[in-house]
Design a protein around this motif. Sequence first.
Motif, PDB file in Angstrom:
ATOM      1  N   CYS A 195       0.846  -1.192   0.000  1.00  0.00           N
ATOM      2  CA  CYS A 195       0.000   0.000   0.000  1.00  0.00           C
ATOM      3  C   CYS A 195       0.886   1.249   0.000  1.00  0.00           C
ATOM      4  CB  CYS A 195      -0.898  -0.010   1.236  1.00  0.00           C
ATOM      5  SG  CYS A 195      -1.882   1.492   1.418  1.00  0.00           S
ATOM      6  N   PRO A 196       0.639   2.214  -0.876  1.00  0.00           N
ATOM      7  CA  PRO A 196       1.452   3.443  -0.905  1.00  0.00           C
ATOM      8  C   PRO A 196       1.381   4.249   0.389  1.00  0.00           C
ATOM      9  CG  PRO A 196       0.181   3.210  -2.934  1.00  0.00           C
ATOM     10  CD  PRO A 196      -0.337   2.172  -1.977  1.00  0.00           C
ATOM     11  N   ILE A 197       0.337   4.025   1.201  1.00  0.00           N
ATOM     12  CA  ILE A 197       0.198   4.774   2.452  1.00  0.00           C
ATOM     13  C   ILE A 197       0.936   4.079   3.587  1.00  0.00           C
ATOM     14  CG2 ILE A 197      -1.424   5.663   4.170  1.00  0.00           C
ATOM     15  CD1 ILE A 197      -3.498   5.914   1.950  1.00  0.00           C
ATOM     16  N   SER A 198       0.593   2.819   3.838  1.00  0.00           N
ATOM     17  CA  SER A 198       1.165   2.096   4.976  1.00  0.00           C
ATOM     18  C   SER A 198       2.487   1.403   4.648  1.00  0.00           C
ATOM     19  CB  SER A 198       0.174   1.048   5.478  1.00  0.00           C
ATOM     20  OG  SER A 198       0.007   0.019   4.509  1.00  0.00           O
ATOM     21  N   LEU A 199       2.732   1.172   3.341  1.00  0.00           N
ATOM     22  CA  LEU A 199       3.906   0.443   2.853  1.00  0.00           C
ATOM     23  C   LEU A 199       3.888  -1.032   3.266  1.00  0.00           C
ATOM     24  CD1 LEU A 199       6.730   3.091   3.446  1.00  0.00           C
ATOM     25  CD2 LEU A 199       5.269   2.771   1.432  1.00  0.00           C
ATOM     26  N   ASP A 200       2.748  -1.509   3.781  1.00  0.00           N
ATOM     27  CA  ASP A 200       2.603  -2.912   4.152  1.00  0.00           C
ATOM     28  C   ASP A 200       1.948  -3.685   3.014  1.00  0.00           C
ATOM     29  OD1 ASP A 200       3.691  -2.553   6.656  1.00  0.00           O
ATOM     30  OD2 ASP A 200       1.771  -2.045   7.575  1.00  0.00           O
ATOM     31  N   LEU A 201       2.078  -5.018   3.073  1.00  0.00           N
ATOM     32  CA  LEU A 201       1.413  -5.874   2.103  1.00  0.00           C
ATOM     33  C   LEU A 201      -0.093  -5.653   2.177  1.00  0.00           C
ATOM     34  CD1 LEU A 201       1.754  -8.320   0.092  1.00  0.00           C
ATOM     35  CD2 LEU A 201       1.281  -9.783   2.056  1.00  0.00           C
ATOM     36  N   MET A 202      -0.718  -5.410   1.028  1.00  0.00           N
ATOM     37  CA  MET A 202      -2.158  -5.150   1.010  1.00  0.00           C
ATOM     38  C   MET A 202      -2.932  -6.447   1.192  1.00  0.00           C
ATOM     39  SD  MET A 202      -2.714  -2.172  -1.881  1.00  0.00           S
ATOM     40  CE  MET A 202      -1.606  -2.785  -3.140  1.00  0.00           C
ATOM     41  N   THR A 203      -3.936  -6.410   2.043  1.00  0.00           N
ATOM     42  CA  THR A 203      -4.813  -7.565   2.227  1.00  0.00           C
ATOM     43  C   THR A 203      -6.160  -7.355   1.551  1.00  0.00           C
ATOM     44  OG1 THR A 203      -5.617  -6.674   4.321  1.00  0.00           O
ATOM     45  CG2 THR A 203      -3.726  -8.178   4.409  1.00  0.00           C
ATOM     46  N   ASP A 204      -6.529  -6.104   1.338  1.00  0.00           N
ATOM     47  CA  ASP A 204      -7.818  -5.800   0.700  1.00  0.00           C
ATOM     48  C   ASP A 204      -7.643  -4.599  -0.228  1.00  0.00           C
ATOM     49  OD1 ASP A 204     -10.451  -5.686   0.011  1.00  0.00           O
ATOM     50  OD2 ASP A 204     -11.183  -4.974   1.949  1.00  0.00           O
ATOM     51  N   PRO A 205      -6.945  -4.787  -1.365  1.00  0.00           N
ATOM     52  CA  PRO A 205      -6.691  -3.654  -2.262  1.00  0.00           C
ATOM     53  C   PRO A 205      -7.972  -3.127  -2.898  1.00  0.00           C
ATOM     54  CG  PRO A 205      -5.989  -5.713  -3.284  1.00  0.00           C
ATOM     55  CD  PRO A 205      -6.364  -6.050  -1.873  1.00  0.00           C
ATOM     56  N   VAL A 206      -8.109  -1.808  -2.907  1.00  0.00           N
ATOM     57  CA  VAL A 206      -9.280  -1.166  -3.523  1.00  0.00           C
ATOM     58  C   VAL A 206      -8.816  -0.009  -4.399  1.00  0.00           C
ATOM     59  CG1 VAL A 206     -10.917  -1.793  -1.705  1.00  0.00           C
ATOM     60  CG2 VAL A 206      -9.585   0.310  -1.486  1.00  0.00           C
ATOM     61  N   ILE A 207      -9.632   0.313  -5.399  1.00  0.00           N
ATOM     62  CA  ILE A 207      -9.311   1.382  -6.350  1.00  0.00           C
ATOM     63  C   ILE A 207     -10.169   2.589  -6.027  1.00  0.00           C
ATOM     64  CG2 ILE A 207      -9.203   2.011  -8.791  1.00  0.00           C
ATOM     65  CD1 ILE A 207      -9.176  -1.012  -9.422  1.00  0.00           C
ATOM     66  N   ILE A 208      -9.555   3.786  -6.020  1.00  0.00           N
ATOM     67  CA  ILE A 208     -10.313   5.015  -5.806  1.00  0.00           C
ATOM     68  C   ILE A 208     -10.539   5.705  -7.148  1.00  0.00           C
ATOM     69  CG2 ILE A 208      -9.427   5.248  -3.468  1.00  0.00           C
ATOM     70  CD1 ILE A 208      -7.517   7.404  -4.469  1.00  0.00           C
ATOM     71  N   SER A 209     -11.183   6.855  -7.122  1.00  0.00           N
ATOM     72  CA  SER A 209     -11.640   7.485  -8.367  1.00  0.00           C
ATOM     73  C   SER A 209     -10.501   7.907  -9.286  1.00  0.00           C
ATOM     74  CB  SER A 209     -12.514   8.706  -8.040  1.00  0.00           C
ATOM     75  OG  SER A 209     -11.754   9.705  -7.379  1.00  0.00           O
ATOM     76  N   THR A 210      -9.280   8.089  -8.764  1.00  0.00           N
ATOM     77  CA  THR A 210      -8.151   8.486  -9.615  1.00  0.00           C
ATOM     78  C   THR A 210      -7.493   7.286 -10.286  1.00  0.00           C
ATOM     79  OG1 THR A 210      -6.617   8.345  -7.748  1.00  0.00           O
ATOM     80  CG2 THR A 210      -7.658  10.490  -8.157  1.00  0.00           C
ATOM     81  N   GLY A 211      -7.967   6.073  -9.971  1.00  0.00           N
ATOM     82  CA  GLY A 211      -7.386   4.872 -10.552  1.00  0.00           C
ATOM     83  C   GLY A 211      -6.252   4.277  -9.743  1.00  0.00           C
ATOM     84  N   GLN A 212      -5.870   4.925  -8.632  1.00  0.00           N
ATOM     85  CA  GLN A 212      -4.802   4.403  -7.784  1.00  0.00           C
ATOM     86  C   GLN A 212      -5.361   3.333  -6.847  1.00  0.00           C
ATOM     87  OE1 GLN A 212      -1.619   5.288  -8.195  1.00  0.00           O
ATOM     88  NE2 GLN A 212      -2.187   6.715  -9.810  1.00  0.00           N
TER      89      GLN A 212
END
Length: 665
Positions: free
Chosen positions: A298-315
């Motif tokens: 995750c770009p915020i936590s820098l941890d392995l993502m367990t529940d990746p989600v997409i926001i309106s900007t496509g990130q």
Amino acid sequence: MATAAIFSSLRRRRSPSLEAFLAPVDLTQVALLQTLAAVSSELISCFSDKPFFFQRRNSRSLIRKIEIFLVMLEYLRDSGSRSMPNLPSTAILCFKELYLLLYRSKILLDYCAQSSKLWLLLQNHSISGHFHDLNQEISTLLDVFPINDVGLSDDVREQVELLQKHARKAKLYVDKSDENLRLRFFSFLNEFDNGRIPNHVDLRLFFVERLGIRDAKSCRSEIEFLEEQIVNHEGDIEPTACVLNGFVAITRYCRFLLFGFEEDEVQLPSRKQKKPRKGLITREIADTFVTIPKDFCCPISLDLMTDPVIISTGQTYDRSSIVRWLEEGHCTCPKTGQMLIHTRLVPNRALRNLIMQWCTAHSVPYDPPEAADAPAESFAEALPIKAATEANRATTTLLVQHLANGSQGAQAIAAREIRLLAKTGKKNRAFIAEAGAIPHLCKLLSSSNPVAQENSVTAMLNLSIYDKNKSLIMDEDGCLRSIVEVLRLGLTTEARENAAATLFSLSAVHDYKKRIADQGGAIEALAGLLRVGTPRGKKDAVTALFNLSTHSDNYARMIEVGAVTALVGALGNEGVAEEAAGALALIVRQPIGAEAVGKEEMAVAGLITMMRCGTARGKENANASLHFGGLGVGYAFAGNSTPPNRDPRFTDDVSMPMSISVQVL
């Protein structure tokens, strides 16, 4: 799932002697009995005299069962030492199962002994259920155990048979008085939810008389424990994280209502005091040996993502991290800085599948949340319940009163609590400002008390994240000047850094950029922090300078006080080079800026190095600086002060640094 949550929570809390409970290996008959007797004896000695505040009857009942097991085990152990015949294989299997039951008993008893009172109260039904489950398993074990085939004496066999009889008849026991207390706690939540503040006498009776929470320190411990449960919350555990937020808010309100503001533990917050979040031990070991692909983090936590989600900007972000970001009042994408068109979160199933495959291939534990495949949801569904908002509003009223009229110690405490309240939620930031906190925080900025000063400037930073508060801060007489003074002469490093971050936050409004730059000492102090600050301080300084450089009227001032020199020097610092190049790319658009950059000996070398080795965005900014300033630099070296007109193709070549965002503290 609930049992697993209790076990993992206790692992995080590092229960004493937990490492002693390892799966039994192939021991001899005597060694197995000795081990079981030792473990049972340890449990009895640890917990028989423990003053359990809740689950008293269930705990005592479990300990009594273990005591009877100990009588049997000691008899068999002592008989074994006198060359007793081998135990039946069924008995050996039952004893190994008993070992696991003792392990689970220790975890549950530890949990009841170490957890906070409020948490145990909220989990009253669930924990009672765990005791009942253990009793059922003990009953099953005794039904299978060959009592008549192991050579027990009559009195020992009688005790075991009596235990077997009671275990069969035992039913789920939920203490009625504990349950009434739990319902009373929920009634306070309901009152706040309906816009009413519970009666002071009722709150004192509940917290002080019934729960024995008699001072500010113990109340704060209860709050911290509940907050830890929110951080580590499992999706299917009751109460939900939103409801827990409500209880935290109520307890915080009572902490000040009932125990006042005087305490002897006010001290500077330390980054070293932050407890790292602990996961399962197997996960920690796996992370030690395996490098996680960058795209899976995750770009915020820098941890392995367990529940990746997409926001309106496509990130893509991990759901928990982006929800927390939005809850803090941000309306932009953390990675790109773009405004969000909406706050719906769309599961990135393709990436989640790749992460699962990678985890399987590398033996890394991966537990995607059960709700990961739920329909896309609006962020509004994750907002705190009304009770939390109303309780925080009531707390804010108390805090602002003591900011205005309290002693120096009370003011420092109030500033610290406002800082914490303003960390999350735009509603909190809105009503803190509405309650009149900003003028009083402004006065504390000039305090000689380093604790009060640091907390007040950090509270100001957190409040400034809410756009409507920016104007209140800027319009408050002397507030901008005081923030700059903290930046220049703050009593702690963190106070100076947070003052720089506050200027960055305020400078997001275009009309304020010139006012900030014109405030005496502001740009000089930012340049100084960029040169000699800590890594975080340099980041705060360069992002503020980047924002100020987007206003062309500030260029002359930035050149005059040495900000350009500091920015050129920052090109060699990987942590801030990208933002420094972006600021220079803006400054060289004007002839005066191009000339100033051209006079810096290391400018061209630094930009060329970034073109070769920098990040993609850093390369863009370095390229823009060289394009815009190339002619200017050449003319400056040639003795000319006015470069020719610039190519209009390069008017939008400056990239906003990816990592610019305000961090709540």
